[in-house]
Design a protein around this motif. Structure first.
Motif, short mmCIF file in Angstrom:
data_model
loop_
_atom_site.label_atom_id
_atom_site.label_comp_id
_atom_site.label_asym_id
_atom_site.label_seq_id
_atom_site.Cartn_x
_atom_site.Cartn_y
_atom_site.Cartn_z
N VAL A 1 0.85 -1.19 0.00
CA VAL A 1 0.00 0.00 0.00
C VAL A 1 0.88 1.24 0.00
O VAL A 1 1.38 1.66 1.05
CB VAL A 1 -0.94 0.03 1.22
CG1 VAL A 1 -1.96 1.15 1.08
CG2 VAL A 1 -1.64 -1.31 1.41
N PRO A 2 1.11 1.85 -1.17
CA PRO A 2 1.92 3.07 -1.22
C PRO A 2 1.09 4.31 -0.91
O PRO A 2 -0.02 4.46 -1.41
CB PRO A 2 2.42 3.09 -2.67
CG PRO A 2 1.34 2.41 -3.45
CD PRO A 2 0.71 1.40 -2.52
N MET A 3 1.63 5.17 -0.09
CA MET A 3 0.93 6.41 0.27
C MET A 3 1.72 7.65 -0.17
O MET A 3 1.56 8.73 0.39
CB MET A 3 0.67 6.46 1.77
CG MET A 3 -0.46 5.55 2.22
SD MET A 3 -2.08 6.20 1.76
CE MET A 3 -3.14 5.03 2.59
N GLY A 4 2.58 7.48 -1.14
CA GLY A 4 3.27 8.62 -1.74
C GLY A 4 3.86 9.58 -0.75
O GLY A 4 4.71 9.25 0.07
N ALA A 5 3.36 10.82 -0.79
CA ALA A 5 3.90 11.89 0.05
C ALA A 5 3.47 11.79 1.50
O ALA A 5 3.95 12.54 2.34
CB ALA A 5 3.47 13.25 -0.51
N GLY A 6 2.55 10.85 1.81
CA GLY A 6 2.15 10.65 3.19
C GLY A 6 0.66 10.64 3.39
O GLY A 6 -0.02 11.61 3.06
N GLY A 7 0.13 9.53 3.93
CA GLY A 7 -1.30 9.39 4.14
C GLY A 7 -1.72 9.76 5.56
O GLY A 7 -1.01 10.50 6.25
#
Length: 439
Positions: free
Chosen positions: A12-18
């Motif tokens: 589960v990638p959350m890129g810049a931040g989830g």
């Protein structure tokens, strides 16, 4: 010796931040524009595939405020992103979130079937009913659907989508140049659905993929959510705070599924996991604590706290007054189950709002934190105890993810709990799920 059951892994990638990770993008290993950077997504998808992960899961929502986490503020639409990833991978499952509340079944079925063909049978649908009530005002509605309507629509939406995926029987396209026959019309099946929420004639203008249909995933912890998942889903995304709670959820979902005439192995349960690997258990715990406080401040946590309550603004209250229990009313058509749990906890412990936010921010030691040996041993312990069928690994800091793939996965493989190569080229094949009949 190989375990009869095999651990399944999602990324589960959350890129810049989830959620609760507002400052992840400050990590120099993460591009500041990661959530819209296709090259970054391609790189991590390739890493996951090299490690033999089952799938990559792209979460989504369609309502934001200035206090939403960075990944939510600026990110790629899931199926567009996954279609791009399909052309750079060969085995990795591609799962995206689409809401049944604000999409029409025909459009959803067509888009997912397209991804399924583009990827040669690796598409999955995380079907949600939308917890962010503000989404309604982005789709020409004043108010969000209530719980009963959301789940009623969702059930019928799935029924229609699955019906549309059966529009063409196998062999419908002879494509015989010698006879000039492209279509065998006897194998084309209109749907002619007339239900409470949708009217769809069909048929769908796209054939089935190598896996038949996209794999259906669902996440929801309310009683309605659990029942819905047990009835229609083939994969469940959830949260397990402890081995015991994981076992209870696992047993509950599988029992509900059996009540609907399904076999327990027709559903794969994948709780999300924050995995931190260190040279020693103590070092890993230090890293876990460091990440926890570095990735979100108190003020960011306070602003984000309102999301479960329909994005009610808790900054308006006196932090040192008793927790404002009346705010639960704003969660009626939002993430009500979660909001109710938080409110009940605050009342039971007599928390002020400040104490509640501090409680949320207080590190809760994760189950899968330690040396590579410790993490692998704990994953196996939970798996053998039937607390899950696998894990959805949250990609936070890249260096830590590399330690998981480079150090933990080889231990799981050596002990026969995780594949050393893919069993199939389709998502269904790798998850051990059957191909739906096309009758």
């Amino acid at each position: 010796m190989t375990s009869k059951r095999q651990i399944k892994l999602g990324l589960v990638p959350m890129g810049a931040g989830g959620p609760s990770k507002h400052n992840t993008w400050l990590d120099p290993e993460i591009p500041a524009d990661a959530s819209v950077n296709i090259d970054w997504f391609i790189e991590i998808a390739k890493q996951a595939e090299a490690a033999k992960f089952d799938l990559i899961f792209i979460v989504d929502s369609q309502f934001i405020t200035p206090h939403s986490p960075p990944h939510y503020l600026n990110r790629l639409e899931p199926l567009t992103l996954l279609s791009a990833l399909a052309t750079h991978t060969k085995h990795l499952g591609l799962v995206g979130t689409l809401t049944t509340s604000y999409n029409e079944p025909y459009n959803v079925a067509r888009r997912l079937a397209s991804l399924d063909l583009i990827s040669h049978g690796r598409a999955g649908w995380n079907l949600v009913t939308s917890g962010d009530a503000g989404t309604a005002r982005n789709y020409n509605r004043e108010d969000h659907y209530d719980y009963d309507t959301r789940y009623g629509r969702a059930l019928e939406h799935v029924e229609v989508s699955k019906g549309l995926w059966k529009s063409y029987h196998d062999g419908a396209f002879p494509r015989d140049r010698s006879t000039g026959q492209f279509l065998d019309p006897s194998k084309l099946q209109p749907l002619n659905h007339k239900g409470q929420y949708f009217r769809v004639d069909g048929p769908l203008n796209i054939e089935r993929s190598a896996q038949g249909e996209p794999v259906l995933f669902q996440a929801g912890d309310s009683d309605q959510g659990r029942d819905f998942g047990a009835r229609v889903a083939e994969g469940i995304f959830t949260h397990a705070a402890s081995l015991e709670s994981g076992q209870a959820f696992y047993k509950d979902i599988k029992s509900r599924a059996a009540a609907y005439g399904r076999q327990p192995d027709e559903i794969v349960i994948l709780p999300g996991a924050e995995i931190v690997v260190g040279d020693t258990d103590a070092e890993a715990r230090d890293l876990e604590r460091h990440y926890h406080f570095a990735d979100q401040s108190f003020d960011q946590a306070l602003a984000e706290f309102g999301r479960s309550f329909g994005w009610h603004d808790f900054r308006q209250y006196d932090l040192d007054a008793p927790f404002p229990v009346g705010a639960l009313e704003y969660a009626r058509n939002s993430f009500f189950t979660r909001s109710k749990q938080l409110t009940e906890l605050a009342v039971a412990r007599g928390y002020t709002l400040r104490q509640m936010i501090e409680h949320i921010r207080e590190p809760h030691p994760g189950a899968f934190v330690g040396s590579a040996e410790t993490v692998a041993r704990e994953i196996i312990r939970w798996f053998d105890a039937e607390a899950f069928d696998g894990l959805n690994v949250r990609l936070g800091h890249p260096a830590n993810f590399r330690r998981f793939t480079d150090e933990v996965i080889p231990i799981l493989q050596a002990r026969g709990y995780f594949r050393t190569d893919y069993e199939a080229t389709t998502l269904r094949g790798n998850l051990g799920l059957r191909i739906p009949t096309n009758a």
